[in-house]
Design a protein around this motif. Sequence first.
Motif, short mmCIF file in Angstrom:
data_model
loop_
_atom_site.label_atom_id
_atom_site.label_comp_id
_atom_site.label_asym_id
_atom_site.label_seq_id
_atom_site.Cartn_x
_atom_site.Cartn_y
_atom_site.Cartn_z
N ASN A 1 -0.95 1.88 -9.84
CA ASN A 1 -1.66 2.60 -8.78
C ASN A 1 -2.86 1.78 -8.33
O ASN A 1 -4.01 2.07 -8.69
CB ASN A 1 -2.10 3.98 -9.26
N LEU B 1 -4.42 1.74 -5.70
CA LEU B 1 -5.30 2.46 -4.77
C LEU B 1 -6.10 3.56 -5.46
O LEU B 1 -6.71 4.39 -4.78
CB LEU B 1 -4.48 3.06 -3.62
N ARG C 1 -7.94 -0.89 5.36
CA ARG C 1 -6.48 -0.99 5.31
C ARG C 1 -6.00 -2.43 5.17
O ARG C 1 -4.90 -2.68 4.66
CB ARG C 1 -5.87 -0.38 6.59
N TRP D 1 -3.47 -3.45 -1.51
CA TRP D 1 -2.13 -3.81 -1.97
C TRP D 1 -1.28 -2.55 -2.05
O TRP D 1 -1.76 -1.50 -2.48
CB TRP D 1 -2.18 -4.47 -3.34
N HIS D 2 -0.02 -2.67 -1.65
CA HIS D 2 0.93 -1.58 -1.78
C HIS D 2 2.18 -2.10 -2.48
O HIS D 2 2.59 -3.25 -2.26
CB HIS D 2 1.34 -1.03 -0.40
N LYS E 1 5.12 -1.30 -1.86
CA LYS E 1 5.98 -1.64 -0.74
C LYS E 1 5.06 -2.00 0.43
O LYS E 1 4.35 -1.13 0.94
CB LYS E 1 6.88 -0.47 -0.37
N GLU F 1 2.91 -2.60 3.66
CA GLU F 1 2.75 -1.86 4.90
C GLU F 1 2.17 -2.77 5.98
O GLU F 1 1.51 -3.76 5.68
CB GLU F 1 1.84 -0.65 4.67
N ASP G 1 -1.40 -4.72 6.04
CA ASP G 1 -2.07 -4.60 4.74
C ASP G 1 -2.41 -5.99 4.19
O ASP G 1 -2.25 -7.00 4.89
CB ASP G 1 -1.22 -3.79 3.76
#
Length: 674
Positions: A495, A497, A642, A646-647, A649, A651, A654
């Motif tokens: 996680n 975020l 934004r 990091w994601h 997946k 985006e 990002d």
Amino acid sequence: MESLSQFVKLFHVQTRRWLFVVGLLAVTHLLFQSLLLPYGKALQSLLPDAELPIHDESSQPTLKTLTKSAMVRNPLTVNASDETNDSVFREFVEDGDNYNLDREIGHDSGLKGIVRDLNDGFVFEGNGQDSSIELVTDREVDDEDVEDLIGSSALDSAKNRENSSILELASEARHGLPLEQIVKLNREVSTANTQEQHTSQTAKNLEGPKTVSTTLTPFENITFLITKVSNASSFVSSVVPPSNPVTSKNVSALTGSPGKKKMRCLLPPKTVTSVNEMDHILMQRRRSSRAMRPRWSSIRDQEVLAARAEIEKAPIAVNDRELYAPLFRNVSRFKRSYELMDRTLKVYVYRDGNKPIFHQPILKGLYASEGWFMKLMEGNKHFVVKDPQKAHLFYMPFSSRMLEYTLYVRNSHNRTNLRQYLKDYSEKIAAKYPYWNRTGGADHLLVACHDWAPYETRHHMEHCIKALCNADVTAGFKIGRDVSLPETYVRAARNPLRDLGGKPPSRRRNLAFYAGNMHGYLRPILLKHWKDKDPDMKIFGPMPPGVASKMNYIQHMKSSKYCICPKGYEVNSPRVVEAIFYECVPVIVSDNFVPPFFEVLDWGAFSVIIAESEIPNLKNILLSISKEKYLQMQLAVRKVQRHFLWHAKPEKYDLFHMTLHSIWYNRVYQIKPR
């Protein structure tokens, strides 16, 4: 009998002549050495155990390397242990555990008293002198929880090993020379890189609001001496001539006791490149391509050149719904360039290279940026192609963090084997594939966040596009070609975020906040001027231990208007991204640091950048910013957030896409037509 007497006389005459010639040569040698060596210690150069200052034409201490550090393993082969390490490390990454093992970086204090909190991945570090422990949010700890990987025996060894240091090579790019110094350790010679520093006037300037450039004579420069040492924790001492007491006083104030070594990371820079000067360099390089002209033409080059033409005639964006225009130098060009990247760019990822250095991303800790990019790029199906003939760029997926962890010989003070490893790798792909030789590596990219990456990739990867966290213009970072990679301290790989966001402006009661260890020369100066001096300025040293302290650190960032981001041992700091993460306006205090994505973002819209010499005026500078201007910057911080996330997946827009776009964008403006 008479002939014998004549022979003896002739022998005596010839002997006296030879003695005269030898004496004349000795006197000439001494005179010559006295002109070359500081303080006229020519006679000592003839003695086997003498202390010998080193001085060359560029006023840099230089010595040839006498010994080489042994490689841990053959760099281009795989052994059975690699597979075992791979499975263990994969389990370690998937479980999201931190790894924490003290490392040797360019400073003189090793990590001591490390305490781990396995629940949320925070790491605390003791200062080795008292019981105070702080939340680590800088490169103070970068080997996080490696003991989980290598076992308790290695952990015990790590806790007991001696302190050590690595001297950085910031001036190598400017002078084209490796700076090497020889240190006797238990009658053995090992090499380390060092740099001569002009400290007298620069250190004094940090106490006041103005910067004065002073050039010292060779005899005023700090002279590095080779000294006898009895163990690995003793090092080379720097000698300041007694005729310059101001220099001696200032150096002692910055680095501790006069007998300790003075390293580049503990001294102010000789030269300072302002943001305006960086802008000028960027514009100059935009107007003139700097990349090597390809040896033969490629249809991919034509596609990139066509993209540049499209970018330069991009239609003006009005009220764009996706992007916040004030964040960008030119939002129209950025948007058009991003669209062309998304539609055109293809990347070939080399499969060469063995784990753990290659193809094994680390997703937590200070160097998570290089790991997240590697993971997301290697797993990407939109940009990555299997056929290198279709590629515009070629990615070399290595981890500078794992390169240091795997190959660096502890207490060796020698990183040449790390650089040699990457040199062997680049030569291997140059021999195996035709793509490197076509451009000299100009269409190849690397992403590295470790402090040593500029040194490790110098020369043999000089033409590559380097995405580096250590974006220091005095250490070889090329504005307009290289990319300043954000250093992100990821606490939870599952996680990234977690705890995102902060309080609204109306509830941010603190004017400014900083807490951290006293790494480098700058942070002690910050505390000297502001710790316990003003209730509006929440400036602390190491924070006390405990979970409450961790949350207190985060809450301070969430409830402060401005978050102070001073450099540590190097110019980059994860506090910059942390401030954006918690919606606090970052105040960057780091001369010669190129902010992330400098080629496309307008950092003046959402940050405050001040010179190191302006620390005494810090509060006045912040108070001079109007409430309206602050609200605009705080809004911009929320909008730019934004682009720094990091994601799992990726985006649109990002951090993964922003990093790839800056690499693409710099390549677009560097390419030369055939």
